[in-house]
Motif scaffolding. Structure first.
Motif, PDB file in Angstrom:
ATOM      1  N   ARG A 108      13.794   4.391 -16.837  1.00 15.19           N
ATOM      2  CA  ARG A 108      13.319   3.033 -16.585  1.00 15.19           C
ATOM      3  C   ARG A 108      12.801   2.322 -17.830  1.00 15.19           C
ATOM      4  O   ARG A 108      12.976   1.114 -17.983  1.00 15.19           O
ATOM      5  CB  ARG A 108      12.205   3.114 -15.544  1.00 15.19           C
ATOM      6  CG  ARG A 108      11.643   1.807 -15.103  1.00 15.19           C
ATOM      7  CD  ARG A 108      10.715   2.009 -13.909  1.00 15.19           C
ATOM      8  NE  ARG A 108      11.461   2.173 -12.657  1.00 15.19           N
ATOM      9  CZ  ARG A 108      11.015   2.864 -11.595  1.00 15.19           C
ATOM     10  NH1 ARG A 108       9.853   3.484 -11.660  1.00 15.19           N
ATOM     11  NH2 ARG A 108      11.744   2.929 -10.509  1.00 15.19           N
ATOM     12  N   GLN A 145      15.854   0.969 -23.288  1.00 12.95           N
ATOM     13  CA  GLN A 145      16.862  -0.090 -23.263  1.00 12.95           C
ATOM     14  C   GLN A 145      18.267   0.467 -23.127  1.00 12.95           C
ATOM     15  O   GLN A 145      19.149  -0.147 -22.559  1.00 12.95           O
ATOM     16  CB  GLN A 145      16.805  -0.889 -24.576  1.00 12.95           C
ATOM     17  CG  GLN A 145      15.997  -2.158 -24.470  1.00 12.95           C
ATOM     18  CD  GLN A 145      16.176  -3.024 -25.714  1.00 12.95           C
ATOM     19  OE1 GLN A 145      17.179  -2.969 -26.416  1.00 12.95           O
ATOM     20  NE2 GLN A 145      15.180  -3.832 -25.993  1.00 12.95           N
ATOM     21  N   TYR A 195      20.520   1.198 -19.650  1.00 12.23           N
ATOM     22  CA  TYR A 195      21.253   0.137 -18.976  1.00 12.23           C
ATOM     23  C   TYR A 195      22.594  -0.131 -19.641  1.00 12.23           C
ATOM     24  O   TYR A 195      23.576  -0.451 -18.964  1.00 12.23           O
ATOM     25  CB  TYR A 195      20.422  -1.151 -18.936  1.00 12.23           C
ATOM     26  CG  TYR A 195      21.148  -2.256 -18.224  1.00 12.23           C
ATOM     27  CD1 TYR A 195      21.439  -2.149 -16.868  1.00 12.23           C
ATOM     28  CD2 TYR A 195      21.583  -3.382 -18.902  1.00 12.23           C
ATOM     29  CE1 TYR A 195      22.130  -3.150 -16.201  1.00 12.23           C
ATOM     30  CE2 TYR A 195      22.275  -4.390 -18.250  1.00 12.23           C
ATOM     31  CZ  TYR A 195      22.540  -4.271 -16.903  1.00 12.23           C
ATOM     32  OH  TYR A 195      23.246  -5.252 -16.249  1.00 12.23           O
ATOM     33  N   PHE A 200      13.344   6.153  -9.954  1.00 10.72           N
ATOM     34  CA  PHE A 200      14.273   5.283 -10.678  1.00 10.72           C
ATOM     35  C   PHE A 200      15.710   5.519 -10.213  1.00 10.72           C
ATOM     36  O   PHE A 200      16.464   4.580  -9.925  1.00 10.72           O
ATOM     37  CB  PHE A 200      14.133   5.545 -12.182  1.00 10.72           C
ATOM     38  CG  PHE A 200      15.035   4.718 -13.044  1.00 10.72           C
ATOM     39  CD1 PHE A 200      14.872   3.345 -13.133  1.00 10.72           C
ATOM     40  CD2 PHE A 200      16.059   5.313 -13.767  1.00 10.72           C
ATOM     41  CE1 PHE A 200      15.702   2.579 -13.943  1.00 10.72           C
ATOM     42  CE2 PHE A 200      16.901   4.546 -14.570  1.00 10.72           C
ATOM     43  CZ  PHE A 200      16.719   3.182 -14.662  1.00 10.72           C
TER      44      PHE A 200
END
Lengths: 390, 390, 390, 390
Positions: free
Chosen positions: C21, C24, C27, C56
Motif C-alpha cells: 500500500r 509507488q 501500482y 491490501f
C-alpha cells in the motif's frame, strides 16, 4: 546576409521627434537606424521638456544646437541649414502623428512614423498625396516584419508550399495592463485616452502589428468582412478596449481570427501567428523569432532555423547574425530602417523601378492598418456585428 | 494517490456495445475500466459483424455465449441471467446513442455513453428522467478531465487564485481531415453525415470536450450569449463543419473564444486551454498533460508538475503514476471510469449524500454539451450572429 | 496497435511479493499487468506487515487465503494448489531480489523482478542457469523501453538512418534527494544503505534504465572501457553516490557520456537521451514520451509523434492510444508486461523459435545492467580511472 | 536599461584588423561597437586581399586612405596621425592574435581580441605585462556574457539563492562539421590546423565560451583538477578534436562536466548551462537568451524573462529591448563592447577605482581561457587522465 556594408551612397541625415530618455521606443529607433551606416543622428526634438531633451540629445552625440524644444523649431532650424536633416522619425503619442508628419512633409523632409499611423483613413490619404506630390517617403515602424523568418513565411506562401490558405490565426497579448491605471505611467495613460490614442487602445497599439505581418505573408488575401468584439476589463479605459477578438472572412474563403489583449495576466509569449493551408501550416512567434514551425499534414513537424542554407533567398538576404546565433528585435528594426533608407535613397534619385518592387512598410501599409482599425471600431460599436470591409 | 485498491465493494459486471476490433475508442474504454478492479468485462455486442464481434470478444476474455450480435440481443440475454451486466458502455456512432441508452435504462442497466451524448436537449431531458425514475446512472466519457492537473485548475480557480475570471481561451484542432473524404475510413464518413453524426462534425466531436472541461474548471460561470461561425473547407461535409470559431459572453462579464478544426494541417498540439483572471492565468494542454502553466502577472512564470506535494488535494487524489512519471490519456480515462463506478455503486446503495458532492461526468454534463451544440448551430445557421444562450 | 485482444491463450496466474500500500512501484506493476487480460492477480505477499498486506490484497481483489505473510509462505501455499501462481513479480528492496528470485525459480515459478536485478554478475549467472534448467523466464522491469518511440529509435538506428553512431549522451537526474536524509522515507533509507541497496545508489536506481535503453537502441555497440566519477553530496550516503558521471568508449569508436543524480535541485525533466550519428541524431525524453526529435544535419529539425503512419512498424505495433492521444508511463509498463507474458507463454509451450527473436527485458538484460554497475564501481573506487569493460 | 546615451565623453576612434567581407564575425564586432556612440570606425586592415579590404572598408564608411593592406601598415599610418585609432579589434585566425596584439600595444593602442586569446599562458602573461606597463586595455570578445540573464545568474548566485553550488553542467555543441573537410571553407580549414588554430579546435573555438561564462556566474569557484577526453571523428582533424568531454572538480567539492562538439549532427540548441546548488538550480541557453529557468527543489519551476522588474539590478542595467521584446546576440555583443569602452575610458583617465570593480572580459579572462585549454590538452594527451589544474 547583411554585414554592415552600406547599400546607399552615404548616411542619411536623420532626426527624431520624441523618443526621449524616459521611453522605451526611442532606443529601438536608434538601434534600428545606427548599425548599418545608413543614418546619422544629427538633430532631434526629443522631449517635451526642452532642457532634458537637449541634455539627452547631447548624450546621444547630437550637437546641442540641433537639440530643439519642439518639432516646429526642429523644422525651422534644420530647413535653414544646408546640411539639415533629410529624414525624421516620429516617436510621439498617436494624436500628434498626423500634424507632425504633415509639417515635415511640407518642409520636404522624409518621415518615419510610429504606428498606428493616424486616426483616420482620410488623414492617411491626404498625407499619401502630400508625400507623393513632394517626392517623399513615409515609412511606418512595423518593427516585427524585419525578422528573417517572417520573410521566409512570405516566400513559402508565395511558392505555394501551404496550398490554398484556409485559416489565419493571430494573437498578440500580454498582461501588463491587468491592473488598473491609477498609478500607471504616462505611456499607458495617453494610450487609454481617446483624445491622445485615437479610437482604440490594444487594437491599434498591438493589433496593427498582427494585421500588417499577415499582409506581408498573405499579400494576395483581402478581408471581405469582419466582426470585432471588444471590451475594457478595466472600466476606466472605456470606450477604448484592453481586450478584443476579431473574426475575419477573406476573399478566397479563408477564415481569420485575431486576439489582442493587454490583460492576459502573466502571458509573456506575446505574439503567435499560424497560417494554415490545405497542405501545410506555418507557425511563428516573435518570442522565439529564430524558429519557424512548418507542419505538413501527415509528416513529422519541422522546425526551421534562421540563417540556414535551406531557407529561401528572401530570408537569408536579411539575416544578420547567421545560423546558431540569435537575432533579436533590434535586428528586425535594423532591417526595417534599412529598407526605408533604401526607399528614401531611391526616391531621392527618382528610381521608380526600384521602388516598384522594393518591400518596406510605407504609407500604404500604414493606411491599411488604419483602415482595419476603422472597420474594427465600426463593427464593435454596432454591437460586435459583421461589417463589410471598406 | 490511486494505487489500485478497490473503492467499491466488488467489480461491476460490465458490457460494451460497439468498441470492436477496428476502432480506436474501444480500447480507451477498456483500458479505462479494467485497471482498478472496479469493472469486469463479461458481455458485449462489439461489432455490426456478429461473427467478428464474437471472435473479438473472445479474445478479450468474454465468454462466447455473452458475445451478442446486437444490443437488443445483449439486453435480452443479460437480463435473463442472474449475473447479467449491471452497466454497459455505448461506443457507437452518435445517432444510435439515444435508442441504445434508452433501451438499456429501460432494462435497468446503467449506461456509460460516448459524447456528444444525443442529438437534442429534449432527448437528454427524457433520458435523464428515465434514469432518475429507474435509479440509474448515465455516465459520459469526456475522457480528458481525469487528468490530475485539470482537477488542479478547478481547485485553484475555486480558491480564487486567479482573481475574477476574465478570458477563456479554448482550442482543439488537428489536421487529420485536411484532405477530402474520398478514401476516408468509416469513422470519418459517419461523423460527416448529419444523419449519423447529428447537426455538427467537429463542434460535437471535439468541441464538446473543450466546453465540458471549461465547465469543470469554471463551474460558477454561465454562458449568456454566443456566436458561432462555422465552415466546411471540404465542401462535401456541408452543412456540417470542419472548422468553427465560437465567441462567448459569460454572466460575470468574461469573454470566451473557442476554436475547433480538423483541417489545421499538421497541427499535433491539439488542445490548449487558457483561463485568464484578474491576477493570474492557467494554461494547460492535453499534449503535455503533466505540466500546468501558472502565470501570475508581474512574477516569473511557473510550471507545475503533476504529483508534486505543492498541488491541491483534488489533484493528488487522482494521481496514478506519481511525480516524474508521465500520466497519459489512459490514466485520465481510468479516473473517469472510476468516478462513474463510484457513482453507480452509490446509486445502487441509495447513497444520495455521496452523490450530491461526487464529481463525475454524468447526464447533466452530457446535456449541457448538447445544449451548447444547439446554441452553436442556431447561431451559425442564422449567419454567425449572436444568440442568447438557451 | 494494441487493442486489448489477448495474444496468449489465457491469463497467467500472477502473484506479487512486495508492492504494498505505501509504495509507488507496486501500482506500476499492477497497471502494467492488468490491462490486456494477460495476467490475473491471484496471490501476494504484499507487505512486511502481514495484516496490512492481507487487507491490501483483499482490496485488490485477491482472496484473503492467498494473501501471505512472507514470500516463503506464498511459495508453500501456491505450489500446494493446482491453480497456483505461474509467475510472481518481485517489487522489494534490492538485497532481497536474489534470494526471492532463486526460491521462486526453484519452485518452478516464473519471475518478474525489479532492477537493479541482483548485487553481482555471479548471482545473475547462477540465476540464469537455474532459470534455463527449470525452463523458466526471468523478466526485468526496465519500465521505460515500452514507449513506442523508444522502439522507433531502435528501428531507425537499425535501418542506418543515423549513419555511424558517434556519440551517446544519457541523462537521468532529479532533485528529490537534494536535502539530507534525516526525515527521509523508508524507500530512500534502504536505497542509500549498501547492505540493502548494493554497491550503488543512483547508478543502480536510475542509471541502469539509461544503460538498458541505450542497449535497446544500439544493440550493436559494446562498451570497451569506461570511467566513473561518483560522489555523495550528502555525506551520510557515502560510500554510495547521489551523483555520478560515466564516460564510455564503445567498440566502434563512439563516445558516451552519462549523468545520473538525485541532487539536481528542481530538475523535473528527468531523462534525456541523444544518439548522434554521422548523418543525423535522435533525441528523446521520457518526460514527453510522445515526441521524438530527429535532427538531420543541414535539414530542418523534425519532431516525430507517436502513432503516426510515418513511423516504423515496430513503433506502431506497440502503440496503445493512437496519434494525438498521450501515452504515459503506464502504457510503457503494460508493453513490458505484455512482452514478458508472451515470453512466459512461449517458454511454457517450448516455442524456442519465437523466443529467439522476441524482444523483452530478460535475465540477459538484467545481467548486463549489473555488469555495467560492477564496472562503474570498479572505476570509481580506483579514483575515477579508466577500466576495461569486463 | 540602456537607451543609447553615451557613458563616456566621446566616441573612441576604432579600427579593425580582419573581419572582412567574407567572414561572419566581423559584423558581430561592428554591430557590437556601433550602436551606442562609443566607437567610431575610422580605420581598418580588413582583408588579406588589400584591394578587397579597401573596397569593403569604404562601403563601411571608412576613408579609403585609412583602409590598410596589413596591420603593420595600419599601425604605421595611424600612429602618424594626430587623430589615429585609439583601439583596434583583432578578428583574425588564432595564430596571429599574439603578434598583432603585441604590435598594437607597443604602438600604445588598446586591443579588443577574439578568443581563444593566444596559444600559451606564457604569451598571455607577457601581453598582460606589456598592457599594464603601457597603460592599455586588452578586451576579449567572449560575446555571450553580455546577455542580461547571464548577469542575472551571476547576481542570483552571489546572493546565495542556489545555496552551495554542487554541479556545473556545460554544453556547446553543433553539427556543422559532421561531414569531412574536403570542401570546407577557409574558416574551417584554419581552425582544424594546429599551426593556425593552436592546440585545440572545438575546445578553444567554443569551449572557452562555456568556461568563461561559468567563471562569470561562479567567480568564487576554482577548478582543482580536470580530465579531458577528446577525439577527432573526422580523422584529418587529428591531433585536434571535433568532440571533447571535460570533467572538473572544483575547490568547494563541486563537480563539473562540459561537452563541446561540432559533430553533434543536426543540433541547433547549441549552448546549455545548468548550475545546480543545494537549494535550487539555474538553467540558461543562448538559443533562447530571454528566458532563465530557476528551479527550486520542491516548488514549481520558474521561468524568468529578461527586462522584468523582479530581476536583479545587474540584469536590468544591461537590458536594451525591454520586457516582451527579444534580445539577440547582437545586443550581448553591444554590452561587451560598451563595457570594454568604459574600461578603456577609465584607463585613459587613470580611474583605477572604477576599474577595480568594473566587469568586462579583459586580459585576465582571456588568460584563464588559455590556461584551461592548456590543462585540457595536457590531460587529453596523457590519455584522458586527471591532471591538477595549473
Amino acid at each position: 546576409m547583411i554585414n554592415g556594408e552600406r547599400t546607399i551612397a552615404r548616411p542619411l541625415r536623420w532626426g527624431m521627434v520624441g523618443g526621449g530618455r524616459t521611453g522605451q521606443v526611442g532606443y529601438k529607433h536608434r538601434t534600428g537606424a545606427l548599425r548599418d551606416g545608413t543614418y546619422e543622428l544629427v538633430a532631434g526634438a526629443f522631449d517635451l521638456d526642452a532642457a532634458r531633451g537637449r541634455d539627452f540629445g547631447t548624450m546621444l552625440g547630437v550637437n546641442g544646437d540641433r537639440c530643439y524644444a519642439t518639432y516646429e523649431d526642429l523644422i525651422a532650424g534644420e530647413t535653414a541649414r544646408e546640411d539639415g536633416v533629410e529624414v525624421v522619425s516620429v516617436a510621439t503619442p498617436n494624436f500628434t502623428h498626423y500634424e507632425i508628419t504633415k509639417s515635415l512633409l511640407e518642409a520636404r523632409i522624409h518621415v518615419i512614423c510610429e504606428k498606428p499611423l493616424f486616426f483616420t483613413v482620410d488623414e492617411c490619404d491626404e498625407i499619401a498625396a502630400l508625400a507623393e506630390n513632394n517626392g517623399l517617403i513615409v515609412g511606418v515602424t512595423y518593427g516585427f516584419t524585419g525578422h528573417p523568418l517572417v520573410q521566409q513565411m512570405a516566400a513559402m506562401v508565395a511558392k505555394g508550399m501551404l496550398g490554398e490558405v484556409r485559416i489565419v490565426d493571430l494573437q498578440y497579448t500580454h498582461g501588463f495592463n491587468a491592473g488598473d491605471d491609477v498609478d500607471a505611467p504616462e505611456a499607458v495613460k495617453w494610450r487609454t485616452n481617446p483624445k491622445t490614442a485615437g479610437a482604440t487602445f490594444v487594437l491599434g497599439d498591438i493589433g496593427t502589428h498582427l494585421y500588417y505581418l499577415s499582409e506581408v505573408v498573405l499579400p494576395h488575401l483581402k478581408v471581405e468582412k469582419l466582426l470585432c468584439d471588444r471590451k475594457a476589463f478595466i472600466p476606466s479605459r472605456a470606450p477604448l478596449e484592453d481586450h478584443a477578438t476579431v473574426l475575419m472572412h477573406y476573399d478566397n474563403g479563408a477564415r481569420g481570427r485575431l486576439w489582442v489583449s493587454s490583460v492576459n495576466a502573466g502571458n509573456m509569449g506575446s505574439q503567435r501567428y499560424r497560417f494554415v493551408g490545405s497542405k501545410a501550416s506555418l507557425e511563428w512567434s516573435d518570442s522565439h523569432p529564430d524558429q519557424l514551425l512548418y507542419d505538413v499534414q501527415g509528416e513529422p513537424n519541422r522546425i526551421l532555423h534562421h540563417g540556414m542554407p535551406y531557407l529561401e533567398d528572401e530570408s537569408l538576404a536579411c539575416d544578420r547574425m547567421g545560423a546558431l546565433h540569435t537575432e533579436g528585435l533590434g535586428d528586425s528594426w535594423s532591417n526595417i530602417y534599412l529598407w526605408i533608407a533604401e526607399a528614401i535613397d531611391a526616391k531621392a534619385q527618382g528610381d521608380d523601378t526600384f521602388l516598384k518592387t522594393h518591400h518596406y512598410p510605407g504609407i500604404a501599409a500604414g493606411t491599411e492598418g488604419v483602415r482595419w482599425l476603422e472597420n474594427c471600431v465600426r463593427s464593435a460599436d454596432a454591437g460586435a456585428t459583421w461589417v463589410d470591409f471598406q
